[in-house]
Design an enzyme around this catalytic site. Structure first.
Site, PDB file in Angstrom:
ATOM      1  N   ASP A 190       0.927  -1.250  -0.081  1.00  0.00           N
ATOM      2  CA  ASP A 190      -0.014  -0.059   0.092  1.00  0.00           C
ATOM      3  C   ASP A 190       0.887   1.377  -0.094  1.00  0.00           C
ATOM      4  OD1 ASP A 190       1.051  -0.418   2.572  1.00  0.00           O
ATOM      5  OD2 ASP A 190      -1.056  -0.650   3.387  1.00  0.00           O
ATOM      6  N   ASN A 216      -7.893  -2.417  13.978  1.00  0.00           N
ATOM      7  CA  ASN A 216      -9.141  -2.630  13.693  1.00  0.00           C
ATOM      8  C   ASN A 216      -9.347  -3.858  12.864  1.00  0.00           C
ATOM      9  OD1 ASN A 216      -8.175  -1.678  11.383  1.00  0.00           O
ATOM     10  ND2 ASN A 216      -9.540   0.052  10.981  1.00  0.00           N
ATOM     11  N   HIS A 249      -7.602  -4.434   9.952  1.00  0.00           N
ATOM     12  CA  HIS A 249      -7.368  -4.418   8.384  1.00  0.00           C
ATOM     13  C   HIS A 249      -6.139  -4.876   8.100  1.00  0.00           C
ATOM     14  CE1 HIS A 249      -4.926  -0.157   9.437  1.00  0.00           C
ATOM     15  NE2 HIS A 249      -4.179  -1.091   9.027  1.00  0.00           N
ATOM     16  N   GLU A 254      -9.594  -1.745   4.923  1.00  0.00           N
ATOM     17  CA  GLU A 254     -10.402  -1.368   6.161  1.00  0.00           C
ATOM     18  C   GLU A 254     -11.820  -2.109   6.392  1.00  0.00           C
ATOM     19  OE1 GLU A 254      -8.980   0.343   8.224  1.00  0.00           O
ATOM     20  OE2 GLU A 254      -8.296   2.149   7.713  1.00  0.00           O
TER      21      GLU A 254
END
Ligand code: GLP
Length: 247
Positions: free
Chosen positions: A71, A140, A142, A147
């Site tokens: 990313d 979270n 990811h 996400e």
């Protein structure tokens, strides 16, 4: 469907890095022109430092290795200290003998983001796919910047970062308004096509996400839970990150 994640619970972050390096070095020995998928963040830093040491002191060569990264932030060029291109140059790519033209990262400054994402998928295909993808995990759940809400068949795309991720990443930027709100990321589906996956997690802040990924229901609420469906995925955890697992 049976959960296929293989777990290795190790004493501490150093032991996690050693175990990761053993897998990566073996991959490169086995296939000197391997396609390695690389992650950024604090989790793989010790792993990269050890790979650099192996290159310098023990002759591990990356001269034919190809690399693709997960990313990149939107709007940061490769010279920006917080860009993932900068991170990769500093921690690994600039310190080993990998050829610059064999290292691929998404371009956060691309004028046409959709075209950039399509070209990246095409690039991975042209390389013959990824042999081994190294992953971290967000608090979270990811993976890369997929996400919560990301689909199992999602592909490389521009994504809005969640508030939790922006908050977690803001520690690295001097001003809050500097923190990118969007990023380019390979998709969950892109990651799932890798032949092997190796996820690293250390520290108690990851314990909740690890439990959800390993023992929770498979679904977009925790993108890392999709890894339960991958045929060859290993999680290397320290004790703190494994603390919420029941098995
Ligand atoms: C970032 C990256 C992820 C990384 C995660 C965890 O948002 N996009 O690829 O796995 O956060 O980072 P860290 O290892 O610093 O906890």
């Amino acid at each position: 469907m049976a959960n296929k994640i293989k777990l290795q619970i190790l004493e501490d972050a150093q032991a996690v890095a050693r175990a990761a390096v053993a897998v990566l070095a073996e991959q490169v020995h086995q296939r000197p022109d391997a396609v390695l998928g690389l992650a950024t963040g604090s989790s793989p830093e010790a792993t990269y430092a050890e790979l650099v040491r192996l290159y310098r002191e023990e002759g591990l060569s990356f001269a034919r290795v190809r690399s693709v990264n997960l990313d990149e932030y939107e709007g940061l060029d490769g010279d920006h200290e917080q860009s993932y291109r900068h991170y990769m140059q500093k921690h690994l790519l600039g310190a080993i003998d990998i050829r610059p033209w064999n290292t691929f990262l998404l371009d956060g400054m691309a004028v046409d983001m959709a075209a950039e994402c399509r070209a990246y998928e095409e690039r991975i295909r042209a390389l013959g796919g990824v042999d081994l993808f190294l992953l971290g995990i967000g608090t979270n759940g990811h993976i890369a910047f997929n996400e919560p809400g990301s689909a199992v068949d999602s592909r490389t795309r521009l994504i809005e970062l969640s508030e939790a991720t922006i908050e977690a990443n803001s520690r690295l930027f001097t001003r809050a308004d500097e923190v990118p709100r969007r990023a380019l990321t390979v998709g969950v589906g892109t990651i799932m096509t890798s032949r092997r996956l190796l996820l690293l997690a250390t520290g108690e802040s990851k314990a909740g996400a690890i439990a959800a990924a390993v023992e929770g229901n498979v679904g977009a609420q925790c993108p890392a839970s999709f890894l339960q469906q991958h045929a060859d995925c290993t999680f290397l955890l320290d004790k703190a990150a494994a603390a919420h697992l029941s098995r």
